[in-house]
Design a protein around this motif. Structure first.
Motif, PDB file in Angstrom:
ATOM      1  N   LEU A   1      -0.649  -5.323  -4.354  1.00  0.00           N
ATOM      2  CA  LEU A   1      -1.538  -4.927  -3.271  1.00  0.00           C
ATOM      3  C   LEU A   1      -2.871  -5.663  -3.365  1.00  0.00           C
ATOM      4  O   LEU A   1      -3.411  -6.152  -2.360  1.00  0.00           O
TER       5      LEU A   1
ATOM      6  N   GLU B   1       0.835  -1.205   0.000  1.00  0.00           N
ATOM      7  CA  GLU B   1       0.000   0.000   0.000  1.00  0.00           C
ATOM      8  C   GLU B   1       0.864   1.248   0.000  1.00  0.00           C
ATOM      9  O   GLU B   1       0.597   2.212  -0.734  1.00  0.00           O
TER      10      GLU B   1
ATOM     11  N   HIS C   1      -9.036   3.525  -2.277  1.00  0.00           N
ATOM     12  CA  HIS C   1      -8.175   3.731  -1.108  1.00  0.00           C
ATOM     13  C   HIS C   1      -8.288   5.185  -0.663  1.00  0.00           C
ATOM     14  O   HIS C   1      -8.070   6.106  -1.470  1.00  0.00           O
TER      15      HIS C   1
END
Length: 563
Positions: free
Chosen positions: A46, A24, A137
């Motif tokens: 990821l 990340e 995200h």
């Protein structure tokens, strides 16, 4: 860098939580637009680490502590916690070797054993395939894209021709959650309407399509100009040998329930043909589907599970000569479309148990299911996740028909499950479970649909696959079926005869035209797409959709299997 080495060490030790945190930071904060190659690669890592982390949660929730795979993995973890360098232990090495051979989930945990991302793109995907990973995200939607080069004899040259793009756009997770909840509410209302109706409510379907259009504007539309400018260098309307021809979607678990394959922004890039688009949970998992197999392969065969609770009943408004699911089941077996007649089951002849379904899965390479409600009300996810399914090339679940009996049973069944278990059986959880148990390709219906449409869609799909088409081609052929509007929701008659006697029974385009009406008779409407848009959005293909199904037998009626 140090962080890259730490991430790879975490992968090697199967510490996916630590690996996910490292990837990340590398994907979102370290490289960005300055190095799209690295950013794209770390976005893929990821996503793969996140999928393995979710699979670990499923293993702890669904597998009993006495299950042989969980015992084996627990012993390996115990040795790794005890020794700083467990690889020097002969016991640890023998346990790992055994787990890599016997455990499908441990095999898929071996991300560090796979080649680099560039090699995976070139060796596991067709030429001119556009790979799109979409991930949410911190209230941003990240897009990573790469296009595989044209066919070339030298793999090293092809790896150098890979084109990549990374970008992001603001997207509040709360707004996306509201959108998903709205779609779920509309599907529930459509389900309730279908209890007493043969049709999909047009107003509810229109509302569903409107929500999808709003989602498209927020998710894919902002990226369309960048995608066209980077991968269609001469414009979308100009043919060029380097233009992408297919798309592999890799959405995260948040975006997974959306029918991205039908979004207008995506169809504007590649066209409306569904055979050109498929999806998977991650690129590494797609590569493992072709590389990892079980020790004992099952002979090629197909089985059919239909209406396991015997809930299919004709409504008073339907033709009494209409075909039921049990009749369709018998017709497909008699025509040898389904080859393993002994193991194929229908609720009309006996009450199907979870053990029966487990035997069917264990003895077939292609498993087809047609019925009402959700598949995991037939086979609990705990039983399903305990199966070794590395021999299963295709798992096709057409289980979203609905009527009064099935709605009541489904509601009662769902009330006995925990929230965690329900989440593991949803549109993302079901493919995750199947993939980590070894299934090569899965097709699932995600939206409720009328029984008549479900039956015709299923029959066309099964015949196309057994006729030698790939899963993607079979899905495309099924979605393109034609019918007169007034006969759209009518079932086929006994023996598979077309309703009304005008359209071809298989519903294919270009069928024999109906006879001209006599004087005074109403003129029949011209054929149009059999399936409404809401039903077309329901079909989801996961995994190896473009290669031919290895378990497909010869085509029915003596036809030759295509290679």
């Amino acid at each position: 860098t140090t962080l890259c080495k730490a991430a790879q060490a975490a992968l090697s030790a199967r510490h996916f939580g630590a690996a996910r945190r490292a990837f990340e930071a590398l994907a979102l904060d370290s490289y960005g637009l300055q190095c799209p190659e690295a950013s794209f690669e770390f976005l893929l890592w990821l996503q793969s680490a996140g999928a393995c982390l979710k699979a670990e949660e499923c293993m702890e929730e669904l597998l009993s502590e006495s299950h042989k795979e969980r015992l084996l993995i627990s012993q390996i973890k115990r040795l790794e916690a005890r020794y700083p360098n467990p690889s020097v232990s002969h016991v640890w090495r023998s346990l790992v070797t055994r787990a890599k051979k016997e455990s499908p989930i441990f095999q898929r945990f071996g991300l560090s054993d796979l080649p680099p991302v560039d090699e995976l793109l070139v060796s596991n995907l067709p030429p001119l395939t556009l790979v799109l990973t979409l991930q949410i995200h911190n209230n941003f939607l990240y897009l990573g894209a790469a296009s595989t080069p044209p066919e070339n004899a030298d793999p090293a040259v092809r790896k150098g021709q890979l084109r990549r793009l990374v970008t992001r756009t603001p997207l509040k997770e709360s707004e996306l959650l509201i959108c998903l909840q709205r779609l779920q509410e509309l599907n529930l209302r459509i389900e309730k309407e279908m209890i007493s109706s043969l049709k999909i409510d047009d107003d509810l379907a229109a509302q569903y399509a409107e929500v999808i259009q709003h989602a498209d504007k927020a998710i894919l539309q902002p990226f369309t100009p960048d995608l066209i400018g980077h991968f269609w260098q001469y414009g979308r309307g100009i043919d060029h040998p380097n233009n992408p021809q297919k798309i592999l979607l890799l959405p995260d678990s948040f975006l997974w329930p959306l029918p991205l394959e039908t979004f207008p922004s995506l169809t504007a890039l590649i066209g409306t043909a569904r055979s050109l688009v498929c999806r998977d949970l991650s690129l590494h998992l797609l590569a493992q589907r072709t590389r990892l197999t079980g020790p004992n392969m099952v002979p090629k065969s197909s089985v059919l599970l239909s209406d396991p609770f015997n809930e299919d009943k004709l409504l008073p408004s339907e033709d009494p000569k209409s075909e039921t699911i049990a009749m369709l089941h018998k017709r497909l077996l008699d025509a040898k479309v389904i080859t393993n007649t002994e193991k194929s089951l229908t609720g009309k002849t006996l009450t199907v148990s979870a053990e029966d379904v487990k035997v069917m899965l264990a003895d077939s390479t292609m498993f087809f299911a047609l019925g009402f409600g959700r598949f995991f009300s037939v086979l609990n996810s705990r039983h399903f996740f305990g199966q070794d399914l590395r021999h299963v090339k295709l798992l096709a679940l057409f289980h979203r028909a609905q009527n009064d009996n099935s709605f009541r049973r489904q509601t009662k069944s769902e009330s006995t499950k925990t929230i965690t278990q329900q989440a593991m059986e949803n549109t993302y959880g079901a493919p995750l479970l199947a993939s980590f148990r070894g299934v090569a390709c899965m097709v699932q219906a995600t939206n409720p649909m009328p029984t008549s449409l479900n039956m015709r869609l299923f029959e066309s799909f099964v015949k196309s696959v057994q006729g030698g088409k790939t899963v993607a081609e079979a899905t495309e052929a099924s979605l393109q079926m034609q019918e007169r509007p007034e006969q759209r929701y009518a079932r086929l008659l006994e023996g598979g005869a077309a309703p009304g006697g005008a359209a071809p029974a298989d519903g294919k385009k270009g069928g024999k035209a109906p006879a001209a009406p006599a004087a005074g008779e109403a003129v029949a409407s011209p054929p149009e797409d059999l399936l409404p848009h809401h039903t077309k959005m329901s079909v989801m293909i996961i995994g190896l959709a473009w290669p031919s199904v290895d378990g497909a037998e010869a085509a029915p009626a003596g036809g030759k299997k295509k290679r």
